[in-house]
Design a protein around this motif. Sequence first.
Motif, PDB file in Angstrom:
ATOM      1  N   ALA A 164      44.069  44.067  38.145  1.00 37.68           N
ATOM      2  CA  ALA A 164      42.630  43.850  38.000  1.00 37.68           C
ATOM      3  C   ALA A 164      42.262  42.417  37.668  1.00 37.68           C
ATOM      4  CB  ALA A 164      42.086  44.785  36.917  1.00 37.68           C
ATOM      5  N   ALA A 165      43.173  41.675  37.018  1.00 33.80           N
ATOM      6  CA  ALA A 165      42.862  40.302  36.622  1.00 33.80           C
ATOM      7  C   ALA A 165      43.298  39.283  37.664  1.00 33.80           C
ATOM      8  CB  ALA A 165      43.522  39.976  35.283  1.00 33.80           C
ATOM      9  N   GLY A 166      43.736  39.746  38.840  1.00 36.73           N
ATOM     10  CA  GLY A 166      44.099  38.836  39.916  1.00 36.73           C
ATOM     11  C   GLY A 166      42.890  38.328  40.667  1.00 36.73           C
ATOM     12  N   GLY A 167      43.132  37.472  41.651  1.00 39.19           N
ATOM     13  CA  GLY A 167      42.040  36.845  42.372  1.00 39.19           C
ATOM     14  C   GLY A 167      41.141  37.831  43.088  1.00 39.19           C
ATOM     15  N   VAL A 168      41.726  38.787  43.820  1.00 39.62           N
ATOM     16  CA  VAL A 168      40.912  39.802  44.491  1.00 39.62           C
ATOM     17  C   VAL A 168      40.255  40.715  43.456  1.00 39.62           C
ATOM     18  CG1 VAL A 168      40.913  41.736  46.109  1.00 39.62           C
ATOM     19  CG2 VAL A 168      42.310  39.718  46.592  1.00 39.62           C
ATOM     20  N   GLY A 169      41.002  41.078  42.424  1.00 42.47           N
ATOM     21  CA  GLY A 169      40.496  42.006  41.430  1.00 42.47           C
ATOM     22  C   GLY A 169      39.216  41.541  40.755  1.00 42.47           C
ATOM     23  N   LEU A 170      39.164  40.263  40.401  1.00 38.82           N
ATOM     24  CA  LEU A 170      37.987  39.773  39.681  1.00 38.82           C
ATOM     25  C   LEU A 170      36.746  39.712  40.560  1.00 38.82           C
ATOM     26  CD1 LEU A 170      39.458  36.964  37.384  1.00 38.82           C
ATOM     27  CD2 LEU A 170      39.212  39.420  36.964  1.00 38.82           C
ATOM     28  N   ILE A 171      36.939  39.574  41.864  1.00 40.18           N
ATOM     29  CA  ILE A 171      35.802  39.629  42.788  1.00 40.18           C
ATOM     30  C   ILE A 171      35.446  41.075  43.089  1.00 40.18           C
ATOM     31  CG2 ILE A 171      35.032  39.085  45.129  1.00 40.18           C
ATOM     32  CD1 ILE A 171      36.726  36.543  44.992  1.00 40.18           C
ATOM     33  N   LEU A 172      36.452  41.878  43.435  1.00 38.24           N
ATOM     34  CA  LEU A 172      36.198  43.266  43.810  1.00 38.24           C
ATOM     35  C   LEU A 172      35.623  44.074  42.655  1.00 38.24           C
ATOM     36  CD1 LEU A 172      38.238  45.487  46.148  1.00 38.24           C
ATOM     37  CD2 LEU A 172      37.685  46.370  43.880  1.00 38.24           C
ATOM     38  N   VAL A 228      28.081  38.671  42.078  1.00 38.34           N
ATOM     39  CA  VAL A 228      29.499  38.308  41.998  1.00 38.34           C
ATOM     40  C   VAL A 228      29.586  36.833  41.660  1.00 38.34           C
ATOM     41  CG1 VAL A 228      31.659  38.042  43.282  1.00 38.34           C
ATOM     42  CG2 VAL A 228      30.261  40.097  43.611  1.00 38.34           C
ATOM     43  N   LYS A 229      30.270  36.543  40.585  1.00 45.61           N
ATOM     44  CA  LYS A 229      30.445  35.153  40.152  1.00 45.61           C
ATOM     45  C   LYS A 229      31.864  34.701  40.479  1.00 45.61           C
ATOM     46  CE  LYS A 229      26.963  35.348  36.485  1.00 45.61           C
ATOM     47  NZ  LYS A 229      26.391  36.629  36.976  1.00 45.61           N
ATOM     48  N   ILE A 230      31.990  33.491  41.014  1.00 49.34           N
ATOM     49  CA  ILE A 230      33.284  32.934  41.387  1.00 49.34           C
ATOM     50  C   ILE A 230      33.661  31.850  40.386  1.00 49.34           C
ATOM     51  CG2 ILE A 230      34.635  31.781  43.178  1.00 49.34           C
ATOM     52  CD1 ILE A 230      33.673  34.581  43.953  1.00 49.34           C
ATOM     53  N   LYS A 231      34.679  32.123  39.595  1.00 45.33           N
ATOM     54  CA  LYS A 231      35.164  31.172  38.606  1.00 45.33           C
ATOM     55  C   LYS A 231      36.591  30.779  38.945  1.00 45.33           C
ATOM     56  CE  LYS A 231      35.941  30.513  33.649  1.00 45.33           C
ATOM     57  NZ  LYS A 231      35.940  31.166  32.310  1.00 45.33           N
ATOM     58  N   ILE A 232      36.863  29.491  38.876  1.00 47.74           N
ATOM     59  CA  ILE A 232      38.205  28.994  39.187  1.00 47.74           C
ATOM     60  C   ILE A 232      38.951  28.806  37.873  1.00 47.74           C
ATOM     61  CG2 ILE A 232      39.505  27.061  40.146  1.00 47.74           C
ATOM     62  CD1 ILE A 232      36.559  26.903  41.814  1.00 47.74           C
ATOM     63  N   ASN A 233      40.045  29.519  37.714  1.00 43.19           N
ATOM     64  CA  ASN A 233      40.775  29.516  36.447  1.00 43.19           C
ATOM     65  C   ASN A 233      41.903  28.511  36.387  1.00 43.19           C
ATOM     66  OD1 ASN A 233      39.078  31.545  35.685  1.00 43.19           O
ATOM     67  ND2 ASN A 233      40.590  33.166  35.698  1.00 43.19           N
ATOM     68  N   GLN A 234      42.434  28.098  37.549  1.00 45.11           N
ATOM     69  CA  GLN A 234      43.509  27.102  37.564  1.00 45.11           C
ATOM     70  C   GLN A 234      43.305  26.144  38.734  1.00 45.11           C
ATOM     71  OE1 GLN A 234      44.701  30.746  35.671  1.00 45.11           O
ATOM     72  NE2 GLN A 234      44.617  30.545  37.893  1.00 45.11           N
ATOM     73  N   ARG A 235      43.639  24.876  38.509  1.00 47.45           N
ATOM     74  CA  ARG A 235      43.624  23.857  39.557  1.00 47.45           C
ATOM     75  C   ARG A 235      44.947  23.098  39.520  1.00 47.45           C
ATOM     76  NH1 ARG A 235      38.490  24.115  37.508  1.00 47.45           N
ATOM     77  NH2 ARG A 235      36.723  24.063  38.983  1.00 47.45           N
ATOM     78  N   TYR A 236      45.517  22.861  40.694  1.00 49.71           N
ATOM     79  CA  TYR A 236      46.734  22.070  40.832  1.00 49.71           C
ATOM     80  C   TYR A 236      46.514  21.048  41.941  1.00 49.71           C
ATOM     81  CZ  TYR A 236      49.059  26.076  38.522  1.00 49.71           C
ATOM     82  OH  TYR A 236      49.431  27.092  37.664  1.00 49.71           O
ATOM     83  N   ALA A 237      47.162  19.895  41.833  1.00 51.84           N
ATOM     84  CA  ALA A 237      47.171  18.962  42.955  1.00 51.84           C
ATOM     85  C   ALA A 237      47.971  19.582  44.103  1.00 51.84           C
ATOM     86  CB  ALA A 237      47.793  17.633  42.533  1.00 51.84           C
ATOM     87  N   LEU A 238      47.603  19.270  45.331  1.00 47.81           N
ATOM     88  CA  LEU A 238      48.314  19.809  46.487  1.00 47.81           C
ATOM     89  C   LEU A 238      49.808  19.508  46.401  1.00 47.81           C
ATOM     90  CD1 LEU A 238      48.395  21.149  49.283  1.00 47.81           C
ATOM     91  CD2 LEU A 238      47.800  18.917  50.279  1.00 47.81           C
ATOM     92  N   LEU A 258      52.184  31.508  39.828  1.00 50.87           N
ATOM     93  CA  LEU A 258      51.611  32.713  40.420  1.00 50.87           C
ATOM     94  C   LEU A 258      52.628  33.853  40.397  1.00 50.87           C
ATOM     95  CD1 LEU A 258      49.263  34.080  42.006  1.00 50.87           C
ATOM     96  CD2 LEU A 258      50.332  33.213  44.099  1.00 50.87           C
ATOM     97  N   GLU A 259      53.860  33.561  40.826  1.00 48.61           N
ATOM     98  CA  GLU A 259      54.894  34.601  40.855  1.00 48.61           C
ATOM     99  C   GLU A 259      55.295  35.049  39.451  1.00 48.61           C
ATOM    100  OE1 GLU A 259      57.887  34.184  44.373  1.00 48.61           O
ATOM    101  OE2 GLU A 259      57.374  32.161  43.721  1.00 48.61           O
ATOM    102  N   GLY A 260      55.208  34.143  38.498  1.00 48.28           N
ATOM    103  CA  GLY A 260      55.560  34.465  37.121  1.00 48.28           C
ATOM    104  C   GLY A 260      54.434  35.104  36.339  1.00 48.28           C
ATOM    105  N   ARG A 261      53.339  35.446  37.040  1.00 43.48           N
ATOM    106  CA  ARG A 261      52.165  36.088  36.433  1.00 43.48           C
ATOM    107  C   ARG A 261      51.594  35.253  35.282  1.00 43.48           C
ATOM    108  NH1 ARG A 261      51.764  41.091  38.744  1.00 43.48           N
ATOM    109  NH2 ARG A 261      53.673  41.982  39.606  1.00 43.48           N
ATOM    110  N   ARG A 262      51.667  33.921  35.460  1.00 36.17           N
ATOM    111  CA  ARG A 262      51.093  33.011  34.459  1.00 36.17           C
ATOM    112  C   ARG A 262      49.710  32.515  34.867  1.00 36.17           C
ATOM    113  NH1 ARG A 262      56.562  31.815  34.666  1.00 36.17           N
ATOM    114  NH2 ARG A 262      56.284  30.156  36.208  1.00 36.17           N
ATOM    115  N   THR A 263      49.164  33.082  35.921  1.00 34.60           N
ATOM    116  CA  THR A 263      47.813  32.729  36.345  1.00 34.60           C
ATOM    117  C   THR A 263      46.923  33.963  36.254  1.00 34.60           C
ATOM    118  OG1 THR A 263      48.175  33.259  38.690  1.00 34.60           O
ATOM    119  CG2 THR A 263      48.745  31.035  37.973  1.00 34.60           C
ATOM    120  N   THR A 264      45.637  33.730  36.174  1.00 33.16           N
ATOM    121  CA  THR A 264      44.655  34.813  36.243  1.00 33.16           C
ATOM    122  C   THR A 264      43.591  34.425  37.253  1.00 33.16           C
ATOM    123  OG1 THR A 264      43.338  33.852  34.446  1.00 33.16           O
ATOM    124  CG2 THR A 264      44.984  35.513  33.849  1.00 33.16           C
ATOM    125  N   GLY A 265      43.016  35.425  37.889  1.00 33.48           N
ATOM    126  CA  GLY A 265      41.914  35.156  38.793  1.00 33.48           C
ATOM    127  C   GLY A 265      42.272  34.192  39.897  1.00 33.48           C
TER     128      GLY A 265
END
Length: 325
Positions: free
Chosen positions: A149-157, A292-302, A312-319
């Motif tokens: 539920a706290a993943g990227g699709v989950g927070l929008i859906l 529906v509100k779109i909030k960006i929780n993490q930013r990384y340089a390309l 992402l794989e280590g489940r250290r990100t949300t949304g």
Amino acid sequence: MSKAIRIHAHGGPEVLTYEDSDPGQPGSGQILIRHTAIGLNFIDVYHRSGLYPPPGGFPLVAGSEAAGVVLEVGQGVDWLKPGDRVAYAVTTGAYAQERVIDASRVVKVPDGISDEQAAAMMLKGMTSEYLLRRTFKVKAGDTILFHAAAGGVGLILGQWAKHLGATVIGTASSSDKIELARAHGFDHVINYKEQDFVAGVAAITGGRKCDVVYDSVGNDTFPASLDCLRPLGMFVSFGQSSGPIPPFSMSLLAQKGSLFATRPTLFVYNAKREDLEASAAALFEVVLSGAVKIKINQRYALKDAGKAHSDLEGRRTTGTTILIP
């Protein structure tokens, strides 16, 4: 010289290499885009790891969604011009500062939505759209279960389903993620590490269970997800972050209550231009309305895409997470 992240062989995050990349010139029906923001999604991990075969083989530029500015238009493209803001969700090719893409696969970004928001929501938001409005048409009074539920699709859906009048149940792995999901439309969130989610769903629904289960986790949640469905309910498997669902007999669906099961993908649902336009329009509408509100929780340089994949794989990100070119 423009830069891009290329993958030359399957492997861990270390195979993502930051290299010079000439995007070339747009041909007939194509445009050249300068990306301003790029979305991060689990499908990028699947392409990198080999779970999904790389479209077109190696070397592969990963990434399925981005937003940017049109730099040049090719012959026959009369509805776009240099300077237009556009966004897209396609199979691969987004992890780049610049790229050439078919104009038919992009949509204009309306005023009121930033480039970062557009890059963060095209794939996840249009996935939410087809899951809620086409795969299973959620209506007021329905009860749904959504894993991660706290993943990227989950927070929008979660927000969108609540806007449609559904009772929204989710699963998450920590107290922080549970609170995040509750703030994004979920009425109930079950900590699946501490509680059997099948029992949790039964308790929440008084034994009636759910009309639909949306499952992007895969191996770890199957076949228990089927036990969360009422008779004639629908199981929607749209991802496999914990690994693929093992083969199973169709008779299992009969035993569990004459259930329906489907394995949809966004790229099939939006293969036609008219479906892409309608899906994006519905998404833009609910975001611009504030439902529906779109909030960006993490930013990384390309160039740090490997670190983003690892987190992402280590489940250290949300949304939602984006890469900045």
